[in-house]
Enzyme design. Structure first.
Site, mmCIF file in Angstrom:
data_model
loop_
_atom_site.group_PDB
_atom_site.id
_atom_site.type_symbol
_atom_site.label_atom_id
_atom_site.label_comp_id
_atom_site.label_asym_id
_atom_site.label_seq_id
_atom_site.Cartn_x
_atom_site.Cartn_y
_atom_site.Cartn_z
ATOM 1 N N ASP A 7 0.855 -1.184 0.000
ATOM 2 C CA ASP A 7 0.000 0.000 0.000
ATOM 3 C C ASP A 7 0.896 1.241 0.000
ATOM 4 O OD1 ASP A 7 0.884 0.314 2.597
ATOM 5 O OD2 ASP A 7 -1.100 0.300 3.525
ATOM 6 N N HIS A 8 0.275 2.407 0.202
ATOM 7 C CA HIS A 8 1.021 3.674 0.150
ATOM 8 C C HIS A 8 2.057 3.790 1.276
ATOM 9 C CE1 HIS A 8 -2.428 4.004 2.765
ATOM 10 N NE2 HIS A 8 -1.809 4.966 3.425
ATOM 11 N N CYS A 64 3.135 -3.102 4.055
ATOM 12 C CA CYS A 64 2.286 -1.965 4.409
ATOM 13 C C CYS A 64 3.010 -1.229 5.530
ATOM 14 C CB CYS A 64 0.869 -2.400 4.774
ATOM 15 S SG CYS A 64 0.694 -3.377 6.282
ATOM 16 N N GLY A 65 2.316 -0.389 6.279
ATOM 17 C CA GLY A 65 3.006 0.362 7.324
ATOM 18 C C GLY A 65 3.612 -0.550 8.376
ATOM 19 N N THR A 66 2.817 -1.499 8.828
ATOM 20 C CA THR A 66 3.269 -2.423 9.882
ATOM 21 C C THR A 66 3.545 -3.830 9.373
ATOM 22 O OG1 THR A 66 0.982 -3.023 10.322
ATOM 23 C CG2 THR A 66 1.913 -1.202 11.642
ATOM 24 N N GLY A 67 3.011 -4.173 8.221
ATOM 25 C CA GLY A 67 3.050 -5.550 7.725
ATOM 26 C C GLY A 67 1.844 -6.336 8.213
ATOM 27 N N GLY A 69 -1.626 -5.489 8.565
ATOM 28 C CA GLY A 69 -2.885 -5.473 7.809
ATOM 29 C C GLY A 69 -2.789 -6.249 6.503
ATOM 30 N N HIS A 97 10.132 -24.116 9.023
ATOM 31 C CA HIS A 97 9.126 -24.851 9.796
ATOM 32 C C HIS A 97 7.702 -24.692 9.267
ATOM 33 C CE1 HIS A 97 11.674 -25.277 13.757
ATOM 34 N NE2 HIS A 97 12.335 -25.638 12.660
ATOM 35 N N ASN A 98 7.386 -23.516 8.746
ATOM 36 C CA ASN A 98 5.992 -23.237 8.379
ATOM 37 C C ASN A 98 5.752 -23.199 6.877
ATOM 38 O OD1 ASN A 98 6.741 -20.851 10.774
ATOM 39 N ND2 ASN A 98 5.522 -22.625 11.318
ATOM 40 N N ARG A 108 7.120 0.923 8.354
ATOM 41 C CA ARG A 108 7.247 1.812 9.512
ATOM 42 C C ARG A 108 7.852 1.074 10.711
ATOM 43 N NH1 ARG A 108 1.106 4.216 8.688
ATOM 44 N NH2 ARG A 108 1.595 5.551 6.899
ATOM 45 N N ARG A 131 8.557 -33.595 10.274
ATOM 46 C CA ARG A 131 7.457 -33.371 11.225
ATOM 47 C C ARG A 131 6.735 -32.055 10.944
ATOM 48 N NH1 ARG A 131 12.044 -31.723 13.683
ATOM 49 N NH2 ARG A 131 12.020 -29.847 14.975
ATOM 50 N N HIS A 132 7.449 -31.132 10.320
ATOM 51 C CA HIS A 132 6.828 -29.848 10.022
ATOM 52 C C HIS A 132 5.783 -29.993 8.917
ATOM 53 C CE1 HIS A 132 9.738 -28.165 12.691
ATOM 54 N NE2 HIS A 132 10.746 -28.621 11.957
ATOM 55 N N ARG A 135 2.406 -30.700 10.358
ATOM 56 C CA ARG A 135 1.777 -29.510 10.946
ATOM 57 C C ARG A 135 1.288 -28.538 9.875
ATOM 58 N NH1 ARG A 135 6.843 -29.687 15.047
ATOM 59 N NH2 ARG A 135 6.026 -31.355 16.351
#
Ligand code: RB5
Length: 150
Positions: A7-8, A64-67, A69, A97-98, A108, A131-132, A135
């Protein structure tokens, strides 16, 4: 092919993202946004996430600003496992793992050099399976609306 979207507020990280992709020789597709005009992060999170979920792109990088949203929005698309990262350890584990197929960064939250280090770590890491895999399979079941409870 790597999908990128922002985003912006996240756009300030885009040059650093592209720098790392070029450095690593990874082609990318930019789903926007392309200016600092205010936009809604779910729109761009969805565009990049659908490209990953459809197989058009193997992985996605969104900002985004924080990651938060844009990462939360991307995770609403079936098949997406988006890790919201502000440090290299989390980025590494999200791959090993994921099997995260997307990463969300906050412009930001992290500076450009930290962001580049996170991306080099994430893009260079591989899923460990074993094992991952069980999961991650359970996460896929939840994604499909199934329950893990007996
Ligand atoms: C935009 O101001 C900001 O809310 C957005 O970039 C993101 O940080 C939301 O999670």
């Amino acid at each position: 092919m790597i999908a990128i979207g922002c985003d912006h507020a996240g756009i300030d990280l885009k040059p650093s993202v592209i720098e790392v992709l070029k450095e690593m020789g990874l082609p990318y597709k930019d789903f926007g946004t392309f200016s600092h005009d205010r936009v809604d992060y779910p729109v761009y999170g969805e565009l990049a996430a659908r490209a990953v979920a459809s197989g058009e792109c193997e992985r996605g990088i969104i900002m985004c600003g924080t990651g938060q949203g844009i990462g939360i929005a991307a995770n609403k698309v079936h098949g997406v496992r988006c890790a919201i990262c502000a440090d290299c350890y989390s980025a590494l584990m999200s791959r090993e793992h994921n099997d995260a197929n997307m990463i969300a960064l906050g412009a930001r939250v992290v500076g450009t050099e930290v962001a580049k280090m996170i991306l080099r770590t994430w893009l260079g890491a591989a899923f460990e399976g074993d094992r991952h895999a069980r999961r991650v399979g359970q996460i896929t079941k939840l994604d499909k609306g199934e329950t893990l409870q007996p």
